[in-house]
Scaffold this active site. Sequence first.
Site, PDB file in Angstrom:
ATOM      1  N   ASP A  36       9.786   6.258  21.751  1.00  0.00           N
ATOM      2  CA  ASP A  36       9.513   7.656  22.102  1.00  0.00           C
ATOM      3  C   ASP A  36       7.981   7.732  22.189  1.00  0.00           C
ATOM      4  OD1 ASP A  36      11.016  10.424  22.286  1.00  0.00           O
ATOM      5  OD2 ASP A  36       9.213  10.851  21.125  1.00  0.00           O
ATOM      6  N   LYS A  79      17.007  10.314  15.188  1.00  0.00           N
ATOM      7  CA  LYS A  79      15.598  10.226  15.608  1.00  0.00           C
ATOM      8  C   LYS A  79      14.767   9.824  14.415  1.00  0.00           C
ATOM      9  CE  LYS A  79      13.144  10.961  19.356  1.00  0.00           C
ATOM     10  NZ  LYS A  79      13.583  10.924  20.770  1.00  0.00           N
TER      11      LYS A  79
HETATM   12  P1  NDP Z   1       4.178   8.139  25.719  1.00  0.00           P
HETATM   13  O1  NDP Z   1       3.585   7.972  24.386  1.00  0.00           O
HETATM   14  O2  NDP Z   1       4.347   6.968  26.606  1.00  0.00           O
HETATM   15  O3  NDP Z   1       3.360   9.224  26.547  1.00  0.00           O
HETATM   16  C1  NDP Z   1       3.186  10.502  26.077  1.00  0.00           C
HETATM   17  C2  NDP Z   1       2.299  11.255  27.030  1.00  0.00           C
HETATM   18  O4  NDP Z   1       2.271  12.633  26.654  1.00  0.00           O
HETATM   19  C3  NDP Z   1       0.860  10.781  26.979  1.00  0.00           C
HETATM   20  O5  NDP Z   1       0.244  10.977  28.228  1.00  0.00           O
HETATM   21  C4  NDP Z   1       0.263  11.687  25.919  1.00  0.00           C
HETATM   22  O6  NDP Z   1      -1.145  11.848  26.011  1.00  0.00           O
HETATM   23  C5  NDP Z   1       0.962  12.997  26.213  1.00  0.00           C
HETATM   24  N1  NDP Z   1       1.068  13.778  24.973  1.00  0.00           N
HETATM   25  C6  NDP Z   1       1.644  13.385  23.816  1.00  0.00           C
HETATM   26  N2  NDP Z   1       1.517  14.330  22.875  1.00  0.00           N
HETATM   27  C7  NDP Z   1       0.848  15.326  23.454  1.00  0.00           C
HETATM   28  C8  NDP Z   1       0.416  16.578  22.998  1.00  0.00           C
HETATM   29  N3  NDP Z   1       0.643  16.984  21.729  1.00  0.00           N
HETATM   30  N4  NDP Z   1      -0.238  17.377  23.884  1.00  0.00           N
HETATM   31  C9  NDP Z   1      -0.463  16.953  25.152  1.00  0.00           C
HETATM   32  N5  NDP Z   1      -0.072  15.770  25.642  1.00  0.00           N
HETATM   33  C10 NDP Z   1       0.565  14.971  24.801  1.00  0.00           C
HETATM   34  O7  NDP Z   1       5.581   8.858  25.469  1.00  0.00           O
HETATM   35  P2  NDP Z   1       6.835   8.994  26.449  1.00  0.00           P
HETATM   36  O8  NDP Z   1       6.402   9.032  27.862  1.00  0.00           O
HETATM   37  O9  NDP Z   1       7.841   8.007  26.019  1.00  0.00           O
HETATM   38  O10 NDP Z   1       7.401  10.433  26.011  1.00  0.00           O
HETATM   39  C11 NDP Z   1       7.017  11.634  26.672  1.00  0.00           C
HETATM   40  C12 NDP Z   1       8.068  12.690  26.413  1.00  0.00           C
HETATM   41  O11 NDP Z   1       9.320  12.258  26.915  1.00  0.00           O
HETATM   42  C13 NDP Z   1       8.319  13.016  24.933  1.00  0.00           C
HETATM   43  O12 NDP Z   1       8.661  14.382  24.821  1.00  0.00           O
HETATM   44  C14 NDP Z   1       9.537  12.167  24.598  1.00  0.00           C
HETATM   45  O13 NDP Z   1      10.251  12.687  23.504  1.00  0.00           O
HETATM   46  C15 NDP Z   1      10.313  12.312  25.904  1.00  0.00           C
HETATM   47  N6  NDP Z   1      11.321  11.292  26.164  1.00  0.00           N
HETATM   48  C16 NDP Z   1      11.013   9.963  26.140  1.00  0.00           C
HETATM   49  C17 NDP Z   1      11.982   9.023  26.459  1.00  0.00           C
HETATM   50  C18 NDP Z   1      11.674   7.577  26.532  1.00  0.00           C
HETATM   51  O14 NDP Z   1      12.564   6.823  26.938  1.00  0.00           O
HETATM   52  N7  NDP Z   1      10.487   7.119  26.193  1.00  0.00           N
HETATM   53  C19 NDP Z   1      13.358   9.429  26.760  1.00  0.00           C
HETATM   54  C20 NDP Z   1      13.559  10.856  26.835  1.00  0.00           C
HETATM   55  C21 NDP Z   1      12.563  11.731  26.522  1.00  0.00           C
HETATM   56  P3  NDP Z   1      -2.102  11.038  24.998  1.00  0.00           P
HETATM   57  O15 NDP Z   1      -2.059   9.623  25.468  1.00  0.00           O
HETATM   58  O16 NDP Z   1      -3.419  11.694  25.155  1.00  0.00           O
HETATM   59  O17 NDP Z   1      -1.525  11.221  23.631  1.00  0.00           O
HETATM   60  O1  2IT Z   2      14.354  11.210  23.602  1.00  0.00           O
HETATM   61  C1  2IT Z   2      14.978  10.189  23.971  1.00  0.00           C
HETATM   62  O2  2IT Z   2      16.078  10.257  24.533  1.00  0.00           O
HETATM   63  C2  2IT Z   2      14.358   8.882  23.739  1.00  0.00           C
HETATM   64  N1  2IT Z   2      13.229   8.822  23.239  1.00  0.00           N
HETATM   65  C3  2IT Z   2      15.091   7.625  24.078  1.00  0.00           C
HETATM   66  C4  2IT Z   2      16.002   7.232  22.951  1.00  0.00           C
HETATM   67  C5  2IT Z   2      16.703   5.906  23.099  1.00  0.00           C
HETATM   68  O3  2IT Z   2      17.428   5.580  22.149  1.00  0.00           O
HETATM   69  O4  2IT Z   2      16.557   5.224  24.111  1.00  0.00           O
END
Ligand code: NDP
Ligand code: 2IT
Length: 448
Positions: free
Chosen positions: A169, A129
């Site tokens: 992420d 990561k």
């Molecule tokens: P994005 O940046 O696209 O979206 C994040 C969302 O979460 C936004 O709505 C953001 O609001 C909100 N958010 C972020 N930080 C905070 C906080 N401290 N408190 C409250 N709300 C918060 O990220 P992703 O959708 O990609 O990721 C969301 C989650 O999913 C994370 O935990 C990530 O690790 C996990 N994840 C992502 C994957 C991926 O493929 N992208 C895969 C597996 C897990 P704001 O816009 O106001 O910051």
């Molecule tokens: O938390 C996760 O699994 C991710 N942000 C996706 C990682 C990836 O390599 O696609």
Amino acid sequence: MAIKNAYLLDLLARTEKRNPGEPEFIQAVTEVLSTLEPVIEKRQDLVDAGVLERLVEPERQIIFRVPWIDDNGKPHVNRGFRVQFNSAIGPYKGGIRLHPSVNLGIIKFLGFEQTFKNSLTTLPMGGGKGGSDFDPKGKSDNEIMNFCQSFMTELYRHIGADVDVPAGDIGVGAREVGYMFGQYKRIRDEWVGVLTGKGLTYGGSLARKEATGFGLCYFTKEMLTANGTSFEGKTVLVSGSGHVAIYACQKATEFGAKVVAMSDSNGYIYDKNGIDLDCIKQIKEVERKRISEYVKYHADAEYHEGCKGIWTIPCDIALPCATQNEIDGESAKILVKNGCKVVSEGANMPSTPEAIDTYLSNGLLYGPAKAANAGGVATSGLEMSQNSLRLSWSFDEVDERLKGIMKSIFKACDEASKEYGMPGNYMAGANIAGFIKVAEAMKAQGNV
Ligand code: NDP
Ligand code: 2IT
């Protein structure tokens, strides 16, 4: 779940001592160790091979300076991280997070979780990561590009298509991956699949954008079916409104549920008629604005300040898709009191230990992050395969593979939970099934 085994207690104490000031990392390690007791009791050989001591220590931790210049010509410095956690079963693989809260402990917790998650996907990927405390909010396209290029100007020497393959992420989507990929290619002068989540015109996989949210719903559907229920007619909360949340909302709706609330870090919206996802996509993906804008288009909907309030809305199913520790013990109790029966995690470690205890002691179905959100990285693995083959598969082909992977992940969690005497505890099942594959590989490869 409290740890009783003396060896695991000692290992946890040593890990705490060695990693001061990293509460999220210790939280993630504690959760995993708390479920490994029955495995340790059966598998003294893994203890003797020092597998667990090695598993809690990242193979490599890189911290670097990221200088960049804003649109007014002012210089800034952020801190960049890449933690290459475990390469026993494949090249390091995991996303890059850009958020002001990022520090080494957060990247380590994410890399640790990623190791088990990637093992569950059935694909050959190790855990890693990265990220930076850079805040992308309010930055121009040019500033984002400037930052991403500077970040990659250091990171390029540590990664490679068979070494370490980053992706998105929080704060990193196709735009940022594009800028990083361009800079890598320019410096290394090679066109390889060194990042995933790329744009579709240059090696990205169809369905990668949707994969985490879709995969979350595929996993949850398996869990619901195994327990005699379904998404049909259920009221659902989805926190966040980013990549994961948007496509979780879409698939849950396709499965017959009604998603009534979403959020961002400022607040949440409640729409009793069901969220209008096209409106959310326009606000979040196109305009990059705040979720409060939604009520301008939907007079019936409500906006409330404070993201935690979303958990006070009565629901059947909660899908936390924002960030770590977003559901604490208090919110979990409110969810239970309001009749919530299922929590399935799109975000990484969104539930505090107190929240998890509340789910388990009240008999909720609980889909833990490292299993439930593994569809994103699994599809990244499929993107790596396509890049290596110099082919691209259709949306349906990738989606079918994703479905198959999520099915097999649920099966692995279910079977491990039964085999080790904790039926229905999918958290234990995920930790155990993810652990065993990595541990066997580490033992086979010797003390490295
Ligand atoms: P994005 O940046 O696209 O979206 C994040 C969302 O979460 C936004 O709505 C953001 O609001 C909100 N958010 C972020 N930080 C905070 C906080 N401290 N408190 C409250 N709300 C918060 O990220 P992703 O959708 O990609 O990721 C969301 C989650 O999913 C994370 O935990 C990530 O690790 C996990 N994840 C992502 C994957 C991926 O493929 N992208 C895969 C597996 C897990 P704001 O816009 O106001 O910051
Ligand atoms: O938390 C996760 O699994 C991710 N942000 C996706 C990682 C990836 O390599 O696609």
